[in-house]
Design an enzyme around this catalytic site. Structure first.
Site, PDB file in Angstrom:
ATOM      1  N   GLY A 209     -16.913   9.142   0.284  1.00 43.63           N
ATOM      2  CA  GLY A 209     -17.135   9.517   1.675  1.00 43.63           C
ATOM      3  C   GLY A 209     -18.549   9.919   2.029  1.00 43.63           C
ATOM      4  O   GLY A 209     -18.760  10.725   2.938  1.00 43.63           O
TER       5      GLY A 209
ATOM      6  N   ASN B 164     -20.682   7.951   3.467  1.00 43.10           N
ATOM      7  CA  ASN B 164     -20.904   7.421   4.825  1.00 43.10           C
ATOM      8  C   ASN B 164     -20.238   8.323   5.862  1.00 43.10           C
ATOM      9  O   ASN B 164     -20.793   8.569   6.929  1.00 43.10           O
ATOM     10  CB  ASN B 164     -20.365   5.991   4.942  1.00 43.10           C
ATOM     11  CG  ASN B 164     -21.347   4.966   4.404  1.00 43.10           C
ATOM     12  OD1 ASN B 164     -22.423   4.795   4.952  1.00 43.10           O
ATOM     13  ND2 ASN B 164     -20.978   4.312   3.322  1.00 43.10           N
TER      14      ASN B 164
ATOM     15  N   ARG C  40       4.279  -3.354   1.387  1.00 47.12           N
ATOM     16  CA  ARG C  40       3.022  -3.444   2.138  1.00 47.12           C
ATOM     17  C   ARG C  40       3.270  -3.434   3.645  1.00 47.12           C
ATOM     18  O   ARG C  40       2.512  -2.841   4.420  1.00 47.12           O
ATOM     19  CB  ARG C  40       2.303  -4.738   1.723  1.00 47.12           C
ATOM     20  CG  ARG C  40       0.826  -4.715   1.957  1.00 47.12           C
ATOM     21  CD  ARG C  40       0.147  -3.723   1.005  1.00 47.12           C
ATOM     22  NE  ARG C  40      -1.209  -3.451   1.409  1.00 47.12           N
ATOM     23  CZ  ARG C  40      -2.028  -2.601   0.802  1.00 47.12           C
ATOM     24  NH1 ARG C  40      -1.629  -1.916  -0.237  1.00 47.12           N
ATOM     25  NH2 ARG C  40      -3.247  -2.406   1.236  1.00 47.12           N
TER      26      ARG C  40
ATOM     27  N   HIS D 293     -20.589  -2.754   5.638  1.00 48.42           N
ATOM     28  CA  HIS D 293     -20.519  -3.576   4.418  1.00 48.42           C
ATOM     29  C   HIS D 293     -21.886  -3.531   3.720  1.00 48.42           C
ATOM     30  O   HIS D 293     -22.914  -3.708   4.381  1.00 48.42           O
ATOM     31  CB  HIS D 293     -20.140  -5.020   4.766  1.00 48.42           C
ATOM     32  CG  HIS D 293     -19.993  -5.875   3.548  1.00 48.42           C
ATOM     33  ND1 HIS D 293     -18.885  -5.806   2.736  1.00 48.42           N
ATOM     34  CD2 HIS D 293     -20.834  -6.766   2.980  1.00 48.42           C
ATOM     35  CE1 HIS D 293     -19.052  -6.636   1.710  1.00 48.42           C
ATOM     36  NE2 HIS D 293     -20.216  -7.227   1.834  1.00 48.42           N
TER      37      HIS D 293
ATOM     38  N   ASP E 207     -12.640  -8.268  12.842  1.00 43.43           N
ATOM     39  CA  ASP E 207     -11.704  -9.224  13.448  1.00 43.43           C
ATOM     40  C   ASP E 207     -10.652  -9.582  12.401  1.00 43.43           C
ATOM     41  O   ASP E 207     -10.519  -8.877  11.403  1.00 43.43           O
ATOM     42  CB  ASP E 207     -12.460 -10.442  14.031  1.00 43.43           C
ATOM     43  CG  ASP E 207     -13.111 -11.290  12.950  1.00 43.43           C
ATOM     44  OD1 ASP E 207     -12.900 -11.003  11.758  1.00 43.43           O
ATOM     45  OD2 ASP E 207     -13.827 -12.245  13.315  1.00 43.43           O
TER      46      ASP E 207
ATOM     47  N   GLY F 142     -10.559 -11.834  10.173  1.00 41.03           N
ATOM     48  CA  GLY F 142     -11.062 -12.288   8.877  1.00 41.03           C
ATOM     49  C   GLY F 142     -11.634 -11.132   8.064  1.00 41.03           C
ATOM     50  O   GLY F 142     -11.607  -9.977   8.500  1.00 41.03           O
TER      51      GLY F 142
HETATM   52  C1  GRF Z   1     -20.113   1.869   0.675  1.00 38.09           C
HETATM   53  O1  GRF Z   1     -21.001   1.129  -0.090  1.00 38.09           O
HETATM   54  C2  GRF Z   1     -19.504   0.990   1.733  1.00 38.09           C
HETATM   55  O2  GRF Z   1     -20.393   0.095   2.310  1.00 38.09           O
HETATM   56  C3  GRF Z   1     -18.496   0.258   0.904  1.00 38.09           C
HETATM   57  O3  GRF Z   1     -17.929   1.277   0.093  1.00 38.09           O
HETATM   58  C4  GRF Z   1     -18.896   2.276  -0.147  1.00 38.09           C
HETATM   59  C5  GRF Z   1     -18.320   3.593   0.274  1.00 38.09           C
HETATM   60  O4  GRF Z   1     -19.118   4.665  -0.048  1.00 38.09           O
HETATM   61  N1  GRF Z   1     -17.618  -0.519   1.696  1.00 38.09           N
HETATM   62  P1  GRF Z   1     -18.770   6.118   0.485  1.00 38.09           P
HETATM   63  O5  GRF Z   1     -17.299   6.403   0.199  1.00 38.09           O
HETATM   64  O6  GRF Z   1     -19.067   6.165   1.950  1.00 38.09           O
HETATM   65  O7  GRF Z   1     -19.651   7.038  -0.303  1.00 38.09           O
END
Ligand code: GRF
Length: 209
Positions: A12, A14, A66, A110, A147, A149
Site C-alpha cells: 500500500g 501507492n 469466483r 501500472h 475497461d 480488457g
Molecule cells: C505497484 O507497483 C503497482 O503499480 C502494482 O503493484 C504495486 C503495488 O505497490 N500494480 P503498493 O502496494 O502500492 O506498495
C-alpha cells in the site's frame, strides 16, 4: 467532494502516497471513503486504519466461488458510494460487469509505460523482470481508466524512469514506485477532483471540447 475508494492487495505505498497528498492538499476536494483489500494480511489495511479510514477485507477465500466473490466485491464497493475507484496494486481481475458499471470512473496504476509490459501475466516484479530482459533503457508508470480488457483502457498520465545498467528487478521496481507511481497516481486523482479530467466522459469527448 470527490469520494474515492482505493482497492489494494499488498503493502500500500501507492495508497500512502494518495493519503499524504489528500492530507497535504496536493489533492483537494477529495475524501477517501474506504479501502478494500482482497488480502486480509495486506499492510495497506493497517495504513488505512491508522488514518481512521474504513478498511474492509473482501477475500475470495470467504466466498463459494469466483462468481460469488465478484458479487461480494461489487456490492462492497457500491455500499461505499464512491465517485471514483482507484486500483492501487489490486491483484484482482475486475469483472466485466463492474468495469462497465464504473466506466471512466475507475483508474489503475501500472508499473510500466503501457503498451509495453502490460496485460495478462504482467504484475508485480514480473513487469520489471520483463523490462530488464528486453533491455529497455526507459520504463515508467501509467495511470489509465479501467475497461473490460487488462491494462487496455484510455491512458491518463505516464511518467518515464531510466533503467540503469546495474538494475535488478527489485531496484527497478523501487525506482519506478518512487519516481513515477507515487507522483502520477495522486496527480491523476487531483486532476479528476479539480475537474481537469472529467469523470464519465471518454477521452475522445474531452479532446473534442
Ligand atoms: C505497484 O507497483 C503497482 O503499480 C502494482 O503493484 C504495486 C503495488 O505497490 N500494480 P503498493 O502496494 O502500492 O506498495
Amino acid at each position: 467532494m470527490l469520494k474515492i475508494v482505493i482497492c489494494v492487495s499488498g503493502g500500500g505505498t501507492n495508497l500512502q502516497a494518495v493519503i499524504n497528498a489528500v492530507e497535504n492538499g496536493t489533492i483537494q476536494n477529495t475524501e477517501i471513503v474506504g479501502v478494500i483489500s482482497n488480502n486480509a494480511n495486506a499492510y495497506a489495511l493497517e495504513r488505512a486504519k491508522e488514518k481512521n479510514i474504513t478498511a474492509v477485507c473482501i477475500s475470495p477465500k470467504d466466498y463459494f466461488d469466483r462468481e460469488e466473490f465478484n458479487i461480494g466485491l461489487f456490492e462492497g464497493i457500491k455500499k461505499l458510494q464512491p465517485d471514483l475507484i482507484v486500483l492501487a496494486g489490486f491483484l484482482v481481475t475486475i469483472p466485466e460487469q463492474m468495469s462497465a458499471y464504473y466506466k471512466n470512473r475507475m483508474i489503475n496504476i501500472h508499473p510500466s509505460l503501457i503498451p509495453a509490459f502490460c496485460g495478462k501475466g504482467y504484475y508485480g516484479l514480473k513487469v520489471h523482470e520483463a523490462a530488464l530482459e528486453r533491455g529497455v533503457k526507459i520504463t515508467g508508470a501509467t495511470v489509465h481508466f479501467v475497461d473490460s480488457g487488462m491494462d487496455t483502457g484510455p491512458i491518463l498520465l505516464q511518467k518515464a524512469v531510466c533503467v540503469l545498467p546495474e538494475d535488478t528487478p527489485k531496484t527497478l521496481q523501487k525506482r519506478v514506485l518512487e519516481e513515477a507511481e507515487w507522483e502520477i497516481l495522486p496527480k491523476a486523482i487531483a486532476k479528476i477532483a479539480s475537474g481537469e479530467i472529467l469523470l464519465g466522459k471518454s477521452l475522445l469527448e474531452i479532446d473534442d471540447k
